[in-house]
Design a protein around this motif. Structure first.
Motif, PDB file in Angstrom:
ATOM      1  N   ILE A  43       0.848  -1.117  -0.079  1.00 31.12           N
ATOM      2  CA  ILE A  43      -0.242  -0.021   0.135  1.00 31.12           C
ATOM      3  C   ILE A  43       0.929   1.154  -0.035  1.00 31.12           C
ATOM      4  CG2 ILE A  43      -2.034   1.382   1.207  1.00 31.12           C
ATOM      5  CD1 ILE A  43      -2.457  -1.387   2.484  1.00 31.12           C
ATOM      6  N   GLY A  44       0.747   1.967  -1.075  1.00 29.88           N
ATOM      7  CA  GLY A  44       1.697   3.173  -1.413  1.00 29.88           C
ATOM      8  C   GLY A  44       2.544   3.201  -2.131  1.00 29.88           C
ATOM      9  N   GLY A  72       5.202   5.299  -2.983  1.00 28.18           N
ATOM     10  CA  GLY A  72       6.205   6.441  -2.698  1.00 28.18           C
ATOM     11  C   GLY A  72       7.436   5.591  -2.670  1.00 28.18           C
ATOM     12  N   ILE A  73       8.510   6.293  -1.876  1.00 31.17           N
ATOM     13  CA  ILE A  73       9.696   5.731  -2.070  1.00 31.17           C
ATOM     14  C   ILE A  73       9.999   4.448  -1.388  1.00 31.17           C
ATOM     15  CG2 ILE A  73      10.626   6.859   0.251  1.00 31.17           C
ATOM     16  CD1 ILE A  73      12.915   7.305  -2.322  1.00 31.17           C
ATOM     17  N   GLY A  90       7.255   2.084  -0.600  1.00 31.76           N
ATOM     18  CA  GLY A  90       6.357   0.798  -1.314  1.00 31.76           C
ATOM     19  C   GLY A  90       7.153   0.513  -2.554  1.00 31.76           C
ATOM     20  N   ASP A 103      -2.362   2.282  -4.919  1.00 36.76           N
ATOM     21  CA  ASP A 103      -2.049   4.040  -4.286  1.00 36.76           C
ATOM     22  C   ASP A 103      -3.362   4.623  -4.517  1.00 36.76           C
ATOM     23  OD1 ASP A 103       0.420   6.022  -3.442  1.00 36.76           O
ATOM     24  OD2 ASP A 103      -1.389   6.769  -4.152  1.00 36.76           O
ATOM     25  N   LYS A 104      -3.725   5.419  -3.601  1.00 38.66           N
ATOM     26  CA  LYS A 104      -5.087   5.912  -3.657  1.00 38.66           C
ATOM     27  C   LYS A 104      -5.053   7.144  -4.446  1.00 38.66           C
ATOM     28  CE  LYS A 104      -4.655   9.013   0.518  1.00 38.66           C
ATOM     29  NZ  LYS A 104      -5.031  10.275   0.073  1.00 38.66           N
ATOM     30  N   SER A 105      -4.049   7.676  -4.733  1.00 38.58           N
ATOM     31  CA  SER A 105      -3.827   8.788  -5.902  1.00 38.58           C
ATOM     32  C   SER A 105      -2.851   8.449  -6.963  1.00 38.58           C
ATOM     33  CB  SER A 105      -3.353  10.203  -5.145  1.00 38.58           C
ATOM     34  OG  SER A 105      -4.051  10.416  -3.796  1.00 38.58           O
ATOM     35  N   ALA A 135       4.400  12.188   0.300  1.00 34.82           N
ATOM     36  CA  ALA A 135       5.485  12.861   1.217  1.00 34.82           C
ATOM     37  C   ALA A 135       6.864  12.907  -0.227  1.00 34.82           C
ATOM     38  CB  ALA A 135       5.980  12.540   2.454  1.00 34.82           C
ATOM     39  N   ALA A 163       9.196  15.932  -1.216  1.00 34.51           N
ATOM     40  CA  ALA A 163      10.421  16.276  -0.380  1.00 34.51           C
ATOM     41  C   ALA A 163      11.543  17.119  -1.125  1.00 34.51           C
ATOM     42  CB  ALA A 163      10.883  14.618  -0.386  1.00 34.51           C
ATOM     43  N   CYS A 164      12.135  17.736  -0.176  1.00 34.10           N
ATOM     44  CA  CYS A 164      13.483  18.441  -0.839  1.00 34.10           C
ATOM     45  C   CYS A 164      14.573  17.275  -1.446  1.00 34.10           C
ATOM     46  CB  CYS A 164      13.802  19.160   0.593  1.00 34.10           C
ATOM     47  SG  CYS A 164      15.468  20.103   0.305  1.00 34.10           S
ATOM     48  N   LEU A 182       6.275  20.484   7.813  1.00 37.06           N
ATOM     49  CA  LEU A 182       7.469  20.731   7.163  1.00 37.06           C
ATOM     50  C   LEU A 182       7.468  21.803   6.368  1.00 37.06           C
ATOM     51  CD1 LEU A 182       7.324  17.549   7.823  1.00 37.06           C
ATOM     52  CD2 LEU A 182       9.641  17.578   6.724  1.00 37.06           C
ATOM     53  N   GLU A 209       9.171  24.272   3.509  1.00 41.07           N
ATOM     54  CA  GLU A 209      10.104  24.380   2.641  1.00 41.07           C
ATOM     55  C   GLU A 209       9.789  25.328   1.664  1.00 41.07           C
ATOM     56  OE1 GLU A 209      11.277  20.772   1.224  1.00 41.07           O
ATOM     57  OE2 GLU A 209      12.466  20.218   3.026  1.00 41.07           O
ATOM     58  N   GLY A 263       5.692  22.740   1.093  1.00 45.51           N
ATOM     59  CA  GLY A 263       5.718  22.216   2.500  1.00 45.51           C
ATOM     60  C   GLY A 263       4.722  21.062   2.534  1.00 45.51           C
ATOM     61  N   GLY A 264       4.431  20.519   3.790  1.00 46.16           N
ATOM     62  CA  GLY A 264       3.542  19.549   3.969  1.00 46.16           C
ATOM     63  C   GLY A 264       3.870  18.858   5.208  1.00 46.16           C
ATOM     64  N   PHE A 297      12.904  10.197   2.578  1.00 40.72           N
ATOM     65  CA  PHE A 297      13.060  10.356   1.182  1.00 40.72           C
ATOM     66  C   PHE A 297      14.413   9.479   0.918  1.00 40.72           C
ATOM     67  CE2 PHE A 297      14.637  11.726  -2.815  1.00 40.72           C
ATOM     68  CZ  PHE A 297      13.745  11.701  -3.481  1.00 40.72           C
TER      69      PHE A 297
HETATM   70  C1  LIG Z   1       7.963  18.885   2.612  1.00 43.48           C
HETATM   71  C2  LIG Z   1       8.866  17.821   3.051  1.00 43.48           C
HETATM   72  C3  LIG Z   1      10.211  17.562   2.784  1.00 43.48           C
HETATM   73  C4  LIG Z   1      10.881  16.370   2.845  1.00 43.48           C
HETATM   74  N1  LIG Z   1      12.135  16.600   2.587  1.00 43.48           N
HETATM   75  C5  LIG Z   1      12.966  15.218   2.935  1.00 43.48           C
HETATM   76  C6  LIG Z   1      14.304  15.291   2.375  1.00 43.48           C
HETATM   77  O1  LIG Z   1      14.891  16.085   2.083  1.00 43.48           O
HETATM   78  N2  LIG Z   1      15.023  14.211   2.618  1.00 43.48           N
HETATM   79  C7  LIG Z   1      14.372  13.058   3.328  1.00 43.48           C
HETATM   80  O2  LIG Z   1      14.903  11.852   3.482  1.00 43.48           O
HETATM   81  N3  LIG Z   1      13.051  13.199   3.620  1.00 43.48           N
HETATM   82  C8  LIG Z   1      12.500  14.102   3.344  1.00 43.48           C
HETATM   83  N4  LIG Z   1      10.996  14.299   3.948  1.00 43.48           N
HETATM   84  C9  LIG Z   1      10.363  13.099   4.542  1.00 43.48           C
HETATM   85  C10 LIG Z   1      10.165  11.991   3.445  1.00 43.48           C
HETATM   86  O3  LIG Z   1       9.422  12.860   2.064  1.00 43.48           O
HETATM   87  C11 LIG Z   1       9.031  10.934   3.751  1.00 43.48           C
HETATM   88  O4  LIG Z   1       9.750  10.576   4.973  1.00 43.48           O
HETATM   89  C12 LIG Z   1       9.014   9.751   2.600  1.00 43.48           C
HETATM   90  O5  LIG Z   1       8.717  10.323   1.534  1.00 43.48           O
HETATM   91  C13 LIG Z   1       7.796   8.849   3.140  1.00 43.48           C
HETATM   92  O6  LIG Z   1       7.774   8.138   2.067  1.00 43.48           O
HETATM   93  P1  LIG Z   1       6.574   6.760   2.012  1.00 43.48           P
HETATM   94  O7  LIG Z   1       6.995   5.988   0.757  1.00 43.48           O
HETATM   95  O8  LIG Z   1       6.526   6.302   3.337  1.00 43.48           O
HETATM   96  O9  LIG Z   1       5.093   7.832   1.881  1.00 43.48           O
HETATM   97  P2  LIG Z   1       4.735   8.522   0.522  1.00 43.48           P
HETATM   98  O10 LIG Z   1       5.794   9.237  -0.326  1.00 43.48           O
HETATM   99  O11 LIG Z   1       4.085   9.502   1.519  1.00 43.48           O
HETATM  100  O12 LIG Z   1       3.579   7.647  -0.040  1.00 43.48           O
HETATM  101  C14 LIG Z   1       2.515   7.290   0.557  1.00 43.48           C
HETATM  102  C15 LIG Z   1       1.609   6.808  -0.299  1.00 43.48           C
HETATM  103  O13 LIG Z   1       0.385   6.249   0.091  1.00 43.48           O
HETATM  104  C16 LIG Z   1      -0.720   6.751  -0.608  1.00 43.48           C
HETATM  105  N5  LIG Z   1      -1.652   6.127   0.293  1.00 43.48           N
HETATM  106  C17 LIG Z   1      -2.034   6.727   1.526  1.00 43.48           C
HETATM  107  N6  LIG Z   1      -2.911   6.035   2.065  1.00 43.48           N
HETATM  108  C18 LIG Z   1      -3.470   5.093   1.287  1.00 43.48           C
HETATM  109  C19 LIG Z   1      -4.560   4.387   1.116  1.00 43.48           C
HETATM  110  N7  LIG Z   1      -5.507   4.509   2.401  1.00 43.48           N
HETATM  111  N8  LIG Z   1      -4.912   3.483   0.317  1.00 43.48           N
HETATM  112  C20 LIG Z   1      -4.015   3.616  -0.890  1.00 43.48           C
HETATM  113  N9  LIG Z   1      -2.925   4.489  -0.802  1.00 43.48           N
HETATM  114  C21 LIG Z   1      -2.642   5.307   0.016  1.00 43.48           C
HETATM  115  C22 LIG Z   1      -0.500   7.795  -1.012  1.00 43.48           C
HETATM  116  O14 LIG Z   1      -1.422   8.351  -1.904  1.00 43.48           O
HETATM  117  C23 LIG Z   1       0.849   8.083  -1.137  1.00 43.48           C
HETATM  118  O15 LIG Z   1       1.175   8.161  -2.693  1.00 43.48           O
HETATM  119  C24 LIG Z   1      10.237  15.088   3.382  1.00 43.48           C
HETATM  120  C25 LIG Z   1       8.892  15.373   3.900  1.00 43.48           C
HETATM  121  C26 LIG Z   1       8.136  16.501   3.566  1.00 43.48           C
HETATM  122  C27 LIG Z   1       6.696  16.602   3.906  1.00 43.48           C
END
Ligand SMILES: Cc1cc2nc3c(=O)[nH]c(=O)nc-3n(C[C@H](O)[C@H](O)[C@H](O)COP(=O)(O)OP(=O)(O)OC[C@H]3O[C@@H](n4cnc5c(N)ncnc54)[C@H](O)[C@@H]3O)c2cc1C
Length: 447
Positions: free
Chosen positions: A12-13, A15-16, A18, A44-46, A52, A56-57, A252, A254, A372-373, A402
């Protein structure tokens, strides 16, 4: 293609975490002759990179005060280095520029980097730090700096390009990624706690295993799984501290100053490392000289051609609203609440000018578009990587994530039956057992 009703592994997800898990798991299944990417479904829901990871930066560094974090980051940097082009990764290095209260912490980081073979240079003393920084950037002028840790590896990656790079690798292994599907619940086996099916708004998918990598939405899935809403933490004094919420949110902050990214080139014309500055020197407005803060503050920044400017951020702020009431959606730039405002622009641009003369008078170029976010944080602001309900692997990185492109690989290795020592310090049981990570003197909750 019809909507699936069964998949051995549901992630589920997209992002980086998943996608990194799906990619590595597909490779491992194939290599072991136990399946392939066709056994893995990412939901992924979107969209890919909608969370995030896509805003991310993109900073990739080793610099952490906690030894377990450093070892984990060194592993992730190795993964980034496997395909810089495919991940849109720029290995320009990273600098931690600090004030006196942090010198001891950073000294120990440097010592331990030497022990794990992570290349860095350490400069101490106000005069030597100024000379070193001016040798790289002639207009450097930040006062009160008494140590510089210059990591020669790391740097940054372009956020969405990196995530699409991962998606390509997963799909090349036969992984199916379906977007626009929201997970709304779970079904359990009749005699066990294990999840037997993932319920979505488009149908139910039976599965053997689930990987949860939903970034800021982790509390929503956690609640669906009926996991504990509060934790008890054993403190260093051996006493239990109960009733601590499992999740809380920070915002956060940015933004981008729309100067030519080349403005931030080094004296020798090369691209500079990502610069992170923490200091206790009073911060004055670059607009009118008024005092913005006399408390310790920190910023980070880098020239970034994807953002077409110099991009970076400052310390996040804690969201005081109870976690149950925080509106995560719409997320990121679409959020009506959790985006940066004028105060951030004023502080960050003034801080840039405090560090380097070339940024003075540039605040008018700060981009007014939303940025930001939200981030969802664990009780100690360090990750939780663990297995729950027998077959659910949760990757909750507490907003360090990230850079952690290698965590998905380690989780995939665990799914294949190989316990990973690098993940051990991040188990959920550490709270009850008092196996806590040391805390630093940084003004950031994640260092
Ligand atoms: C503004 C900002 C700057 C950042 N800068 C840095 C940085 O420079 N360096 C660093 O190391 N980290 C940084 N981070 C942190 C980093 O971005 C996150 O820790 C990381 O991207 C999380 O990755 P993820 O794959 O867990 O989640 P995400 O990338 O958030 O992906 C989660 C996915 O799950 C999906 N989802 C959610 N709920 C459901 C559901 N019920 N059903 C289906 N899909 C669902 C969403 O649509 C989304 O696409 C930053 C964060 C922010 C907010």
């Amino acid at each position: 293609m019809s909507f699936p009703t069964h998949a051995r592994h549901v992630v589920i997800g997209a992002g980086i975490h998943g996608l990194s898990t799906a990619w590595r798991l597909a490779e491992r299944l194939r290599a072991a002759g136990k399946g392939s990417g066709a056994d893995i479904l990412v939901l992924d829901k979107s969209a890919i990179a909608a969370g995030a990871s896509g805003i991310a930066c993109g900073v990739v560094r080793n610099n952490y005060f906690q030894p377990a974090m450093r070892e984990l980051m060194a592993h992730s940097v190795d993964v980034w280095e496997t395909d810089p082009k495919g991940f849109s990764y720029h290995p320009v290095g990273y600098m931690q520029v600090s004030h006196e209260a942090m010198r001891e912490d950073v000294t120990s980081i440097y010592e331990q980097q030497k022990e794990i073979g992570y290349p860095s240079e350490f400069i101490e003393g106000e005069k030597d730090c100024m000379t070193y920084m001016k040798g790289l950037l002639s207009d450097w002028r930040a006062e009160g700096v008494t140590s510089v840790l210059h990591e020669k590896k790391g740097g940054y990656a372009n956020n969405t390009a990196a995530i699409y790079g991962l998606a390509n690798k997963a799909e090349a292994q036969g992984v199916r990624i379906i977007t626009g599907v929201t997970v709304t619940g779970f079904e359990r086996g009749s005699n066990s706690d294990a999840v037997s099916a993932v319920v979505t708004d488009r149908g139910t998918i039976e599965c053997d295993r689930v990987v949860v990598a939903v970034g800021p939405w982790v509390k929503t899935i956690w609640d669906m799984l009926d996991l504990p809403r509060e934790v008890s933490i054993k403190g260093p004094d051996g006493r239990m501290h109960g009733g601590i919420p499992t999740w809380r949110y920070w915002c956060l902050e940015e933004g981008v100053i729309g100067v030519d990214p080349d403005l931030q080139k080094l004296n020798d014309g090369g691209m500079p490392p990502v610069i992170h500055v923490d200091t206790d020197a009073p911060l004055r407005s670059d607009v009118d000289g008024s005092v913005i803060t006399e408390k310790p503050w920190g910023i980070y920044y880098k020239p970034d051609f994807q953002f077409d400017g110099v991009q970076g951020g400052a310390m996040p702020y804690e969201v005081k609203t109870p976690a149950d009431d925080v509106g995560i959606d719409p997320y990121g730039p679409e959020s009506p609440e959790f985006i940066v405002g004028g105060d951030f622009a004023h502080m960050w641009c003034s801080a840039l000018a405090f560090c380097q003369e070339r940024f003075s008078g540039q605040i008018g170029k700060f981009r007014k578009e939303p940025s930001g976010g939200l981030g969802c944080f664990t009780p100690d602001s360090f990750p939780v990587f663990d297995t729950f309900c027998e077959n659910v692997h949760i990757i909750a990185d507490s907003n360090h994530g990230f850079k952690m492109i290698g965590v998905g690989h380690l989780v995939a290795d665990e799914i294949m039956g190989d316990k990973q020592a690098l993940l051990e310090p991040f188990r959920f049981s550490r709270y009850a057992e008092g196996r806590l990570h040391p805390t630093s003197n940084s003004p950031f909750p994640w260092s």
